[in-house]
Design an enzyme around this catalytic site. Structure first.
Site, PDB file in Angstrom:
ATOM      1  N   GLU A 104      -5.284   0.809   7.936  1.00 43.30           N
ATOM      2  CA  GLU A 104      -4.638   1.641   8.953  1.00 43.30           C
ATOM      3  C   GLU A 104      -5.475   1.695  10.233  1.00 43.30           C
ATOM      4  O   GLU A 104      -4.944   1.429  11.323  1.00 43.30           O
ATOM      5  CB  GLU A 104      -4.360   3.029   8.397  1.00 43.30           C
ATOM      6  CG  GLU A 104      -3.271   3.022   7.344  1.00 43.30           C
ATOM      7  CD  GLU A 104      -3.023   4.382   6.712  1.00 43.30           C
ATOM      8  OE1 GLU A 104      -1.979   4.544   6.056  1.00 43.30           O
ATOM      9  OE2 GLU A 104      -3.878   5.275   6.883  1.00 43.30           O
ATOM     10  N   GLU A 112       1.404   5.655  -1.574  1.00 40.84           N
ATOM     11  CA  GLU A 112       2.252   4.735  -2.307  1.00 40.84           C
ATOM     12  C   GLU A 112       3.601   4.555  -1.614  1.00 40.84           C
ATOM     13  O   GLU A 112       4.115   3.445  -1.490  1.00 40.84           O
ATOM     14  CB  GLU A 112       2.469   5.231  -3.738  1.00 40.84           C
ATOM     15  CG  GLU A 112       1.243   5.158  -4.621  1.00 40.84           C
ATOM     16  CD  GLU A 112       0.386   6.406  -4.507  1.00 40.84           C
ATOM     17  OE1 GLU A 112       0.598   7.185  -3.549  1.00 40.84           O
ATOM     18  OE2 GLU A 112      -0.501   6.602  -5.350  1.00 40.84           O
ATOM     19  N   GLY A 159       0.321  13.977  10.078  1.00 44.87           N
ATOM     20  CA  GLY A 159       1.141  12.981  10.751  1.00 44.87           C
ATOM     21  C   GLY A 159       0.646  12.517  12.099  1.00 44.87           C
ATOM     22  O   GLY A 159       1.386  11.839  12.822  1.00 44.87           O
TER      23      GLY A 159
END
Length: 432
Positions: A347, A70, A319
């Protein structure tokens, strides 16, 4: 635009009383999790509404998202809004240490991050006393009663953005129509991901004049960051070996992925699987599953390098997903083989990859449906169909290139809607 007229309901007052009673227990649990994640004592206090940063002068627009997905989904929007409103400052709040860590690496100009206050009278009041935002934009399904009501009472103009509610949540609110209507009435604008959610909000009692279909913000997010040094190093270790990726997998899915990989190895013994669990802290658990499947494994989090006989590279770190997507144009998205709801396919598509999904992508239906229709993604159901889909694209270069091109086109079509979202928010929230 008309202002809210509904009165607080008995259920809302009950909620306030209950949250006040359990606040010490909730705070103890939250603080323990933050400490475990290495969050400083000062920043832990943000959950109690005690800011660790000063309020900047001028107009402040506040975005709130619960977790990683989000929060990251609005960063591109904040950047674009900042370009459109060069004198405006921004605050983004979230609830998890993981989201804070990732947001800190990608903050847009004139933006700062804080942990969101607990939805209790004291913390919420301290938060508003300090930050005094002109506008508050809640992302996806973040409907926190006291944050909404107190914000509206203090003159903060509120919007619900990228709204998405589960069927279970909608049915629950329908049983409490007065309270649902009262809370939704705090928003000046509810911008939904799709027509179904718009209808759900209307069924819950939302003012039709305030509900507008929008787009999925995750389609407009900036591409995931790539560590070029790490990318070059891993490319050197892989060499010319064929590769496919299984990303954001959950417990109960890795077994299917590994079974598919074993089947693929029969025809291509040199094939490498790059396996990215949704939750990196499951690394040891997933490694055991790889071993039980009779496959060799190199584990990223422990620094193990790829060897020529490595069959699975376990990328159990945080990450680095953007770096892995840059390696390979063929990605299976997890959270979809079971009833989990799926994960954001844009993505990998932004990175130039074609996408494979299981049938359980219902949280991203508005995203996957056009992606599948345009040929940028395919749906599978089990290990056999997953192996077949991977094999088809690995052995048919023109088909893979066409699928990748279709995925990129679909992403661009969605991203073009971002300017419309910015203008809609600016107008509804009177930011100009």
């Amino acid at each position: 635009m008309s202002s809210p007229t509904g009165k607080p309901t008995p259920l809302y007052h009950l909620y306030r009383g209950v949250t006040a009673a359990i606040a010490p227990i909730a705070w103890a649990s939250v603080a323990r999790k933050l400490r475990k994640a290495g969050v400083s004592t000062e920043r832990q206090q943000e959950r109690l509404g005690a800011a660790s940063l000063p309020r900047p002068p001028g107009q402040l627009v506040w975005f709130h998202g619960a977790s990683v997905g989000e929060s990251l989904s609005v960063l591109t929007l904040i950047t674009r809004m900042g370009e459109r409103l060069p004198g405006t400052e921004f605050l983004i709040t979230s609830g998890t240490p993981t989201s804070a860590e990732l947001i800190a690496k990608r903050l847009p100009p004139r933006t700062r991050h804080q942990f969101a206050p607990l939805d209790v009278h004291g913390p919420v009041g301290r938060f508003y006393n300090h930050w005094r935002p002109e506008a508050g934009i809640f992302v996806e399904s973040e409907i926190w009663p006291q944050m909404l009501v107190k914000g509206r009472e203090r003159g903060t103009r509120l919007a619900l953005l990228n709204a998405r509610l589960s069927d279970k949540s909608v049915e629950g609110w329908k049983k409490r129509p007065k309270t649902a209507r009262f809370l939704l009435d705090q928003f000046r604008l509810m911008l939904t991901q799709n027509d179904k959610t718009a209808q759900n909000l209307l069924d819950m009692g939302a003012d039709p004049a305030r509900v507008k279909p929008g787009t999925n913000l995750k389609a407009t997010s900036a591409p995931l960051p790539v560590d070029e040094l790490a990318l070059a190093r891993i490319r050197g270790e892989i060499g010319d070996r064929p590769l496919w990726i299984a990303s954001s997998t959950h417990a109960g899915e890795e077994e299917t992925v590994l079974a598919a990989h074993k089947e693929l190895l029969k025809s291509d013994p040199d094939l490498l699987l790059l396996l990215i669990p949704r939750h990196p802290d499951r690394g040891e658990e997933v490694k055991r599953l790889v071993g039980q499947a009779g496959l060799t494994c190199a584990q990223r989090s422990t620094g193990q390098a790829l060897a020529p006989d490595t069959q699975v590279y376990l990328a159990d770190t945080l990450g680095e997903t953007g770096t892995w997507y840059a390696l390979c144009p063929l990605v299976f998205m997890g959270g979809s083989l079971l009833k989990i709801g799926g994960h954001n396919p844009f993505e990998p598509a932004q990175a130039g990859a074609a996408v494979i999904t299981g049938p359980g992508y219902y949280n991203f239906r508005e995203t996957f449906d056009p992606l599948i229709a345009q040929g940028g993604a395919v749906e599978v159901t089990d290990a056999a169909s997953l192996a077949e889909a991977v094999s088809h694209w690995l052995t048919n270069s023109p088909a893979l290139k066409a699928a990748c091109a279709a995925a990129r086109t679909c992403v661009q079509d969605q991203a073009n809607a971002l300017d419309d979202v910015v203008e809609t928010l600016i107008k509804a929230l009177e930011l100009e």
